[in-house]
Motif scaffolding. Structure first.
Motif, PDB file in Angstrom:
ATOM      1  N   TYR A  60       0.832  -1.212   0.000  1.00 60.26           N
ATOM      2  CA  TYR A  60       0.000   0.000   0.000  1.00 60.26           C
ATOM      3  C   TYR A  60       0.863   1.257   0.000  1.00 60.26           C
ATOM      4  N   GLU A  63       2.541   1.651  -3.469  1.00 61.36           N
ATOM      5  CA  GLU A  63       1.562   2.131  -4.449  1.00 61.36           C
ATOM      6  C   GLU A  63       1.224   3.604  -4.203  1.00 61.36           C
ATOM      7  N   ASP A  66       4.098   5.782  -5.349  1.00 66.88           N
ATOM      8  CA  ASP A  66       4.092   5.893  -6.818  1.00 66.88           C
ATOM      9  C   ASP A  66       3.005   6.846  -7.300  1.00 66.88           C
TER      10      ASP A  66
END
Length: 162
Positions: A60, A63, A66
């Motif tokens: 998590y 992500e 990113d």
């Protein structure tokens, strides 16, 4: 809320997530189920669930990092996308840190009044696990407080658009 404020929060969250990713990666790269059992004899299945949840948190956070990077690198800052991302980060990273869906640990809400760490484990855990959470908790709490706005604001916007 002005774009510059949202953009600044995105930068802060990106830095926080970058740090959290490194800490989770280092822990997971050095820790095995066997090592946890060697450190402290305990419930093997419980230790497995803790490691599984830490891996989820790592994913998590990666992500989220990113997503922040992509939004911040775009030619024109997308405020709506940033707010939606911050809302999602609140749920995927912050809430999962304090209260994972699998219920491997929980947050003691009274700890805010005592000044102690709020993460509580259902069973005894090795010191390495306990220290990991103690080391991360204040940063997660700080970001949680910053992102709580998006929790209520985003829901309000969604309700108004219906």
């Amino acid at each position: 809320m002005a774009n510059s404020i949202v953009e600044t929060q995105m930068k802060d969250v990106q830095q926080f997530l970058s740090s959290a990713v490194v800490i989770f990666e280092d822990f997971l790269n050095e820790t095995t189920l066997s090592a946890l059992l060697e450190e402290k004899q305990g419930d093997k299945d419980y230790y497995k669930s803790i490691l599984t949840n830490i891996r989820k948190l790592l994913v998590y956070c990666e992500e989220g990092h990113d997503a922040c990077r992509i939004i911040l690198m775009s030619d024109q800052f997308q405020r709506g996308a940033a707010e939606k991302t911050l809302y999602r980060l609140y749920h995927h990273c912050i809430e999962e840190f304090f209260a994972p869906r699998s219920d491997s640990w929980y947050e003691n809400s009274r700890s805010a009044y005592t000044g102690k760490n709020s993460i509580r484990f259902h069973k005894e855990v090795p010191d390495s696990v306990s220290n990991l959470f103690k080391g991360l908790e204040s940063d997660f709490q700080k970001i949680r407080e910053e992102l709580e706005y998006y929790e209520t604001d985003y829901r309000t916007k969604m309700m108004q658009s219906k």
